[in-house]
Write an enzyme that holds these catalytic residues in place. Structure first.
Site, PDB file in Angstrom:
ATOM      1  N   ASP A 103      -7.781  87.823  20.790  1.00  0.00           N
ATOM      2  CA  ASP A 103      -7.115  88.979  21.419  1.00  0.00           C
ATOM      3  C   ASP A 103      -5.723  88.547  21.863  1.00  0.00           C
ATOM      4  O   ASP A 103      -5.317  88.745  23.004  1.00  0.00           O
ATOM      5  CB  ASP A 103      -7.941  89.472  22.612  1.00  0.00           C
ATOM      6  CG  ASP A 103      -7.462  90.824  23.148  1.00  0.00           C
ATOM      7  OD1 ASP A 103      -6.612  91.462  22.492  1.00  0.00           O
ATOM      8  OD2 ASP A 103      -7.920  91.230  24.235  1.00  0.00           O
ATOM      9  N   TRP A 150      -5.413  79.460  40.162  1.00  0.00           N
ATOM     10  CA  TRP A 150      -4.207  80.270  40.215  1.00  0.00           C
ATOM     11  C   TRP A 150      -3.089  79.570  39.455  1.00  0.00           C
ATOM     12  O   TRP A 150      -2.815  78.399  39.674  1.00  0.00           O
ATOM     13  CB  TRP A 150      -3.771  80.503  41.658  1.00  0.00           C
ATOM     14  CG  TRP A 150      -2.519  81.320  41.770  1.00  0.00           C
ATOM     15  CD1 TRP A 150      -1.258  80.868  41.974  1.00  0.00           C
ATOM     16  CD2 TRP A 150      -2.417  82.744  41.655  1.00  0.00           C
ATOM     17  NE1 TRP A 150      -0.362  81.903  41.999  1.00  0.00           N
ATOM     18  CE2 TRP A 150      -1.055  83.076  41.810  1.00  0.00           C
ATOM     19  CE3 TRP A 150      -3.352  83.756  41.449  1.00  0.00           C
ATOM     20  CZ2 TRP A 150      -0.598  84.383  41.761  1.00  0.00           C
ATOM     21  CZ3 TRP A 150      -2.885  85.064  41.401  1.00  0.00           C
ATOM     22  CH2 TRP A 150      -1.531  85.368  41.561  1.00  0.00           C
ATOM     23  N   ILE A 151      -2.423  80.294  38.551  1.00  0.00           N
ATOM     24  CA  ILE A 151      -1.312  79.760  37.771  1.00  0.00           C
ATOM     25  C   ILE A 151      -0.017  80.367  38.305  1.00  0.00           C
ATOM     26  O   ILE A 151       0.135  81.598  38.321  1.00  0.00           O
ATOM     27  CB  ILE A 151      -1.453  80.099  36.270  1.00  0.00           C
ATOM     28  CG1 ILE A 151      -2.813  79.669  35.733  1.00  0.00           C
ATOM     29  CG2 ILE A 151      -0.313  79.460  35.480  1.00  0.00           C
ATOM     30  CD1 ILE A 151      -3.078  78.197  35.765  1.00  0.00           C
TER      31      ILE A 151
END
Length: 288
Positions: A196, A94-95
């Site tokens: 992307d 988790w950031i």
């Protein structure tokens, strides 16, 4: 939509943890995404149908691994990737999201430039992967022009034509471009590309550290990544200044942005319909 209890049980067993709380978060159009609050800390999970998108997360993991191994810019650590029943899932660290200020943008640009210095003898990648929800082939080529035509443009043009989103005249115009393409740029060594790189595919954490996410990697012309950063915005001028300070682009790189962006625009035609076809035709007309 809630995560099936069977998947949560599988995750708890494999990670030797307990999921205390599940919260829905943004994860794009393809995946269901959640914050898992567990006894080993917060984790990010995304889930999709493994039959509709076979091996999507294993391909994403390979892309994240390739960027990590370049040792130039951070990506989230892969905690677990697996399948259960009809579902496939990918769990990442988790950031905690911070601010994309000028300093963080400079770090992002410098990190990308250093990543682009990682090269290969040929253009392509060791495996096919995904661009959005579409399969992206990455066969090896010795020239970027051949790779860009045969592995990027032609498959998307054919798909769009089969869907009646592009016309026979559009195909003819692309054929004209293919003949001219080798003379429109100067070949460079293949660079490791994110593939992307729009504004939704990087994160800045609360310490100002940039991360790349959701890659569609290959070895290609580095202008391709730079071009895509301009397609939908979201990148500070400091990003480009830092990039060019670390790894200067060719003097006329701005003139080719719309050329390389033909590929993501064609992807959008195939995913979202003919509203993007006008932009494809406008970009194409510049180079033929």
């Amino acid at each position: 939509m809630a995560i099936p209890i069977s998947i949560l049980s599988d995750i708890e067993s494999r990670l030797n943890t307990v999921v205390k709380k599940v919260s829905v978060v943004s994860g794009g159009d393809i995946n269901q995404a959640y914050l898992l609050q567990t006894t080993v800390g917060n984790l990010f999970i995304k889930i999709n149908d493994r039959h509709n998108y076979p091996n999507m997360f294993s391909k994403e993991r390979q892309g994240l691994d390739a960027i990590r191994e370049a040792n130039a810019i951070a990506v989230p650590e892969v905690v677990l990737q697996g399948e259960f029943g009809n579902d496939s899932y990918l769990i990442l660290e988790w950031i905690n999201i911070g601010s994309a200020n000028m300093l963080a943008s400079s770090k992002l640009g410098m990190g990308l430039a250093r990543m682009h210095k990682n090269t290969n003898a040929r253009f392509g990648f060791y495996t096919d992967n995904y661009m959005g929800s579409l399969i992206q082939t990455n066969n090896w080529y010795t020239k970027w022009s051949d790779f860009f035509i045969e592995q990027r443009l032609q498959p998307m043009v054919k798909m769009a034509t089969d869907k009646n989103e592009l016309t026979r005249n559009d195909v003819h115009q692309f054929d004209r471009l293919y003949k001219k393409l080798p003379g429109l740029f100067t070949e460079e060594p293949p660079a490791l590309l994110h593939g992307d790189l729009w504004g939704g595919n990087y994160l800045i954490d609360t310490d100002g550290k940039p991360y790349l996410i959701d890659p569609a990697v290959s070895y290609g012309n580095r202008e391709f990544d730079i071009a895509m950063t301009t397609l939908f915005g979201g990148f500070d001028p400091a990003f480009y200044e830092a990039y060019n300070s670390e790894f200067p682009l060719q003097a006329d790189w701005q003139q080719r942005l719309k050329l390389w962006n033909l590929y993501p625009l064609l992807v959008h035609v195939n995913l979202f319909g003919a509203s993007y076809a006008k932009q494809v035709r406008e970009n194409l007309s510049i180079f033929i």
